[in-house]
Design a protein around this motif. Structure first.
Motif, PDB file in Angstrom:
ATOM      1  N   ALA A 139     -77.581 -78.705  20.387  1.00 49.37           N
ATOM      2  CA  ALA A 139     -78.566 -78.444  19.336  1.00 49.37           C
ATOM      3  C   ALA A 139     -79.711 -77.578  19.863  1.00 49.37           C
ATOM      4  N   GLY A 140     -79.730 -77.350  21.181  1.00 51.28           N
ATOM      5  CA  GLY A 140     -80.780 -76.531  21.773  1.00 51.28           C
ATOM      6  C   GLY A 140     -82.134 -77.223  21.746  1.00 51.28           C
ATOM      7  N   LEU A 141     -82.138 -78.553  21.926  1.00 52.70           N
ATOM      8  CA  LEU A 141     -83.386 -79.300  21.807  1.00 52.70           C
ATOM      9  C   LEU A 141     -83.749 -80.037  23.098  1.00 52.70           C
ATOM     10  N   GLU A 142     -83.279 -79.512  24.261  1.00 54.52           N
ATOM     11  CA  GLU A 142     -83.555 -80.201  25.530  1.00 54.52           C
ATOM     12  C   GLU A 142     -85.047 -80.439  25.731  1.00 54.52           C
ATOM     13  N   ARG A 143     -85.844 -79.438  25.367  1.00 53.21           N
ATOM     14  CA  ARG A 143     -87.281 -79.549  25.619  1.00 53.21           C
ATOM     15  C   ARG A 143     -87.930 -80.629  24.760  1.00 53.21           C
ATOM     16  N   PHE A 144     -87.275 -80.971  23.641  1.00 51.55           N
ATOM     17  CA  PHE A 144     -87.892 -81.908  22.703  1.00 51.55           C
ATOM     18  C   PHE A 144     -87.222 -83.280  22.732  1.00 51.55           C
ATOM     19  N   GLN A 145     -86.404 -83.545  23.760  1.00 52.40           N
ATOM     20  CA  GLN A 145     -85.559 -84.735  23.637  1.00 52.40           C
ATOM     21  C   GLN A 145     -86.330 -86.048  23.592  1.00 52.40           C
ATOM     22  N   ASP A 146     -87.558 -86.068  24.077  1.00 46.67           N
ATOM     23  CA  ASP A 146     -88.326 -87.303  23.989  1.00 46.67           C
ATOM     24  C   ASP A 146     -89.388 -87.265  22.902  1.00 46.67           C
ATOM     25  N   ALA A 147     -89.351 -86.186  22.090  1.00 48.88           N
ATOM     26  CA  ALA A 147     -90.304 -86.095  20.978  1.00 48.88           C
ATOM     27  C   ALA A 147     -89.786 -86.933  19.816  1.00 48.88           C
ATOM     28  N   LYS A 148     -90.722 -87.462  19.048  1.00 53.39           N
ATOM     29  CA  LYS A 148     -90.307 -88.204  17.859  1.00 53.39           C
ATOM     30  C   LYS A 148     -89.713 -87.237  16.843  1.00 53.39           C
ATOM     31  N   LEU A 149     -88.770 -87.741  16.081  1.00 60.16           N
ATOM     32  CA  LEU A 149     -88.058 -86.889  15.133  1.00 60.16           C
ATOM     33  C   LEU A 149     -89.003 -86.258  14.118  1.00 60.16           C
ATOM     34  N   LYS A 150     -90.062 -86.993  13.748  1.00 59.05           N
ATOM     35  CA  LYS A 150     -90.943 -86.494  12.699  1.00 59.05           C
ATOM     36  C   LYS A 150     -91.712 -85.250  13.140  1.00 59.05           C
ATOM     37  N   SER A 151     -91.756 -84.996  14.452  1.00 60.42           N
ATOM     38  CA  SER A 151     -92.486 -83.818  14.900  1.00 60.42           C
ATOM     39  C   SER A 151     -91.597 -82.579  14.964  1.00 60.42           C
ATOM     40  N   LEU A 152     -90.315 -82.739  14.602  1.00 55.41           N
ATOM     41  CA  LEU A 152     -89.394 -81.598  14.614  1.00 55.41           C
ATOM     42  C   LEU A 152     -89.379 -80.885  13.264  1.00 55.41           C
ATOM     43  N   SER A 153     -89.015 -79.618  13.279  1.00 51.20           N
ATOM     44  CA  SER A 153     -88.853 -78.896  12.017  1.00 51.20           C
ATOM     45  C   SER A 153     -87.568 -79.366  11.356  1.00 51.20           C
ATOM     46  N   SER A 154     -87.479 -79.140  10.042  1.00 47.14           N
ATOM     47  CA  SER A 154     -86.311 -79.639   9.324  1.00 47.14           C
ATOM     48  C   SER A 154     -85.049 -78.933   9.805  1.00 47.14           C
ATOM     49  N   GLY A 155     -85.171 -77.672  10.197  1.00 47.91           N
ATOM     50  CA  GLY A 155     -84.012 -76.942  10.721  1.00 47.91           C
ATOM     51  C   GLY A 155     -83.495 -77.580  11.997  1.00 47.91           C
TER      52      GLY A 155
END
Lengths: 415, 252
Positions: A134-150
């Motif tokens: 998904a190309g989200l290694e940098r965000f793997q410990d971020a809460k889902l709500k802080s991600l963009s909908s894409g």
């Protein structure tokens, strides 16, 4: 060997008429047999999905596609008939089921993964893979709500594609993500095909079905209309949709509808579509010259008349032009004046059902005299399938080239 | 398939547990604070205002309230669990009892925390915990079986008739007062005592107090009977669940 066998399955839904709004009505209803609407969602449908194949199910909305999928997945129990499933099966009817905003990316993948049947032993490794895909290694410990909908959609799709099952049931989930992500997904599909995984794709988007599926089932009103080789079924399906579309032309009614509007100073009264020898056509091969002839009448003085044409593929604009853009003299019309308009064009188009909008308006103040969506429609069916909206008629000449050769001595662009 | 069920139960329970106390400062402390505050109030009312003469009343009260809290929370969450996860259940095929089991496991995690607090308070109040306490785990298993059985029985019914959830909430409150939790069984008039022999929750709380608070070996015959009743409740609940679960999706 079949991965899924559906034998003579029928399913009815009983939808009660909910009209008891007061307590008294409710009490009275106890003594009356409850009125129910019986809906035949599926009647006597048989489907075989061979192991390792990519099978599509097409049909308009409400044709029973999703019901069939849910029955295959064991979510619904058929009233009659049998369903046999060999091997493990994962339905992907919705992406990101059970995703929790308050949990981190990794935790969500673990949760969704457990739902999709990731085994405990492979959970940690797979979670890494999914997050990377998904190309989200940098965000793997971020809460889902802080991600963009894409990002969330990408994560959901990545998790789903790693499901540990022999058979995947997909319900119109292909159209997600940007172009780059879609390319990655197509690679995964190709990989799944190589692994001899079985995939059933349900969609009313004929394009993706044609792209991936070898075998297609066509459902309508809960009945199996046709089954067979993909391009054959899809062509027949499109032709039928075409025939159904022609029976209702908005030109026949004068009423203002969502398909026709305008102040009526000028109106289109007739339209025909022929080839260049004057034969009426509804289905053509790519590169056919077509003539669209329309009759125009003025009901009131109409100034600065501009006549236009728009060709659509579904809701996608394919081509649009008008008399002003092309520099055609139209001028003014006095009340009662009639004109004939011939629009000649080439159907340099890919396979599909195209609809035509005709428009007449005032070129100076942009008032619309008459706007007719679905004025006519035509089907393009070619001997070969090209992907995309237009057929550019590409020709591939492929030959050996000596080492170090430049295709052109100068001016060739380095890639 | 077994392994998958366990994996799912664990994931659901742990993640729910984690989500429950986000955006709160005290976090997991809340899961203990609630029964603790109620125990304190009952202690104050029934040993200062109304003078109950119960030996080691704080311990007596706390263990009763904690056992009942688990039953109340576990069964209520279990009953509503299917509906709460309807989005997943209508879209993914998985063993549906997993959802109910996860709700119970979630309550069990809260209960585990409160057990630590119980131990601390027993130590602080100078209660001698003897070897008789080995009977306690058996009683806890019975408690879980009963809670699970009730939840499995009612959860599919709740999907069809939402009244079931409200009715059960009411039943739990009534049950709290009809079960000897803040009072002793011997305080009940003799002609009503028979009721207690049919109340497995009353049996479990009574035996737990004997084993943990008073260091008395409980009546093993009684424990056996309670265990059999618990197994029966689970069996009936399971049978009901299996009968209902196939067409569950159509009723959401």
């Amino acid at each position: 060997m079949n991965a899924i066998e559906v034998r003579n399955v029928s399913k009815q839904f009983r939808i009660p008429h909910e009209r008891h709004t007061t307590l008294a009505e409710r009490l009275l209803a106890l003594f009356r047999p409850n009125e129910v609407e019986v809906l035949d969602a599926l009647s006597d449908v048989s489907v075989d999905v061979p192991r390792g194949s990519f099978v599509g199910v097409i049909g308009p909305n409400g044709s029973g596609k999703s019901t069939l999928l849910k029955i295959m997945a064991g979510l619904l129990v058929p009233d009659e008939g049998q369903v046999r499933v060999h091997g493990t099966l994962v339905p992907l009817l919705e992406l990101g089921l059970g995703f929790q905003q308050e949990l981190s990316v990794r935790e969500n993948v673990e949760l969704y993964g457990a739902v999709l049947g990731y085994s405990r032993a492979t959970m940690a490794r797979r979670t890494d893979e999914v997050v990377a895909f998904a190309g989200l290694e940098r965000f793997q410990d971020a809460k889902l709500k802080s991600l963009s909908s894409g990002m969330v959609v990408r994560l959901a799709f990545s998790t789903a594609l790693r499901a540990d099952a022999d058979t995947l049931l997909l319900d119109e989930v292909l159209a997600v993500g940007d172009a780059q992500f879609q390319r990655k997904c197509f690679e995964v599909f190709a990989g799944l095909k190589r692994q001899r995984k079985t995939i059933l794709l349900v969609s009313h988007d004929v394009g993706s079905v044609q792209r991936f599926c070898e075998h297609v089932y066509w459902l309508d009103k809960g009945r199996l209309v046709m089954a067979g080789e993909a391009s054959e079924v899809i062509q027949t399906y499109l032709a039928a949709a075409q025939a159904a579309g022609l029976t209702t032309s908005p030109l026949e009614s004068d009423a203002e509808t969502e398909h026709r509007w305008g102040d009526g100073k000028v109106r289109f009264t007739e339209v025909t579509l022929t080839d260049d020898e004057g034969r009426a056509v509804t289905q053509v091969t790519p590169w056919t010259r077509l003539v669209l002839r329309a009759a125009v009448v003025a009901n009131a003085p109409a100034e600065n008349l501009v006549l236009g044409l728009i060709v659509w593929l579904g809701s996608q604009l394919v081509y649009a032009t008008n008399t002003r853009l092309l520099g055609v003299e139209t001028g003014h019309l006095a009340p009662g004046e009639r004109r004939r308009l011939d629009i000649r064009f080439t159907a340099a188009l890919g396979n599909g059902r195209y609809t035509v909008t005709l428009a007449a308006g005032n070129g100076m103040d942009d008032t619309v005299y008459d706007w007719v969506n679905h004025a006519t429609a035509f089907l393009v069916v070619g001997p070969r399938y090209v992907d995309g909206v237009s057929d550019l008629g590409a020709d591939f000449d492929y030959a050996a080239a000596p080492h170090g050769m430049r295709v052109a001595p100068s001016g060739a662009k380095r890639l | 398939m077994r392994a998958r069920s366990w994996q799912l139960i664990l994931q659901f329970a742990l993640k729910d547990f984690k989500i429950r106390y986000t955006h709160s400062i005290l976090g997991y402390t809340w899961s203990v604070l609630n029964p603790l505050v109620f125990a304190l109030i009952y202690y104050f009312v029934f040993s200062v205002f109304v003078r109950f003469d119960v030996p080691n009343y704080p311990g007596f009260l706390l263990i009763g309230i904690m056992l009942w809290s688990f039953f109340s929370e576990g069964s209520s969450n279990g009953v509503t669990s299917l509906l709460a996860r309807s989005a997943i259940l209508t879209k993914v095929s998985m063993p549906r009892h997993v959802v109910v089991c996860a709700a119970i496991l979630n309550a069990l995690l809260t209960f585990a925390i409160s057990l630590v607090v119980l131990c601390a308070i027993l130590w602080w109040s100078g209660t001698h915990v003897t070897t008789a306490a080995v009977a306690f785990p058996v009683l806890l298993v019975d408690l879980v079986l009963i809670t699970l059985g009730v939840a499995l029985f009612l959860a599919p019914l709740h999907v069809r008739y939402h009244d079931v959830g409200y009715l059960w909430g009411l039943a739990v409150q009534i049950g709290f007062w009809l079960t000897p939790i803040i009072y002793q069984e011997v305080m009940i008039p003799r002609r009503w005592q028979w009721l207690m022999t049919y109340n497995p929750m009353a049996r479990i709380i009574l035996y737990s107090r004997q084993a943990v608070i008073y260091g008395v070996w409980p009546d093993w015959g009684g424990i056996l009977k309670t265990t059999l009743v618990a197994l029966l409740i689970l069996a009936v609940g399971w049978a009901m669940f299996q009968r209902q679960q196939a067409r569950l999706v159509e009723h959401f």
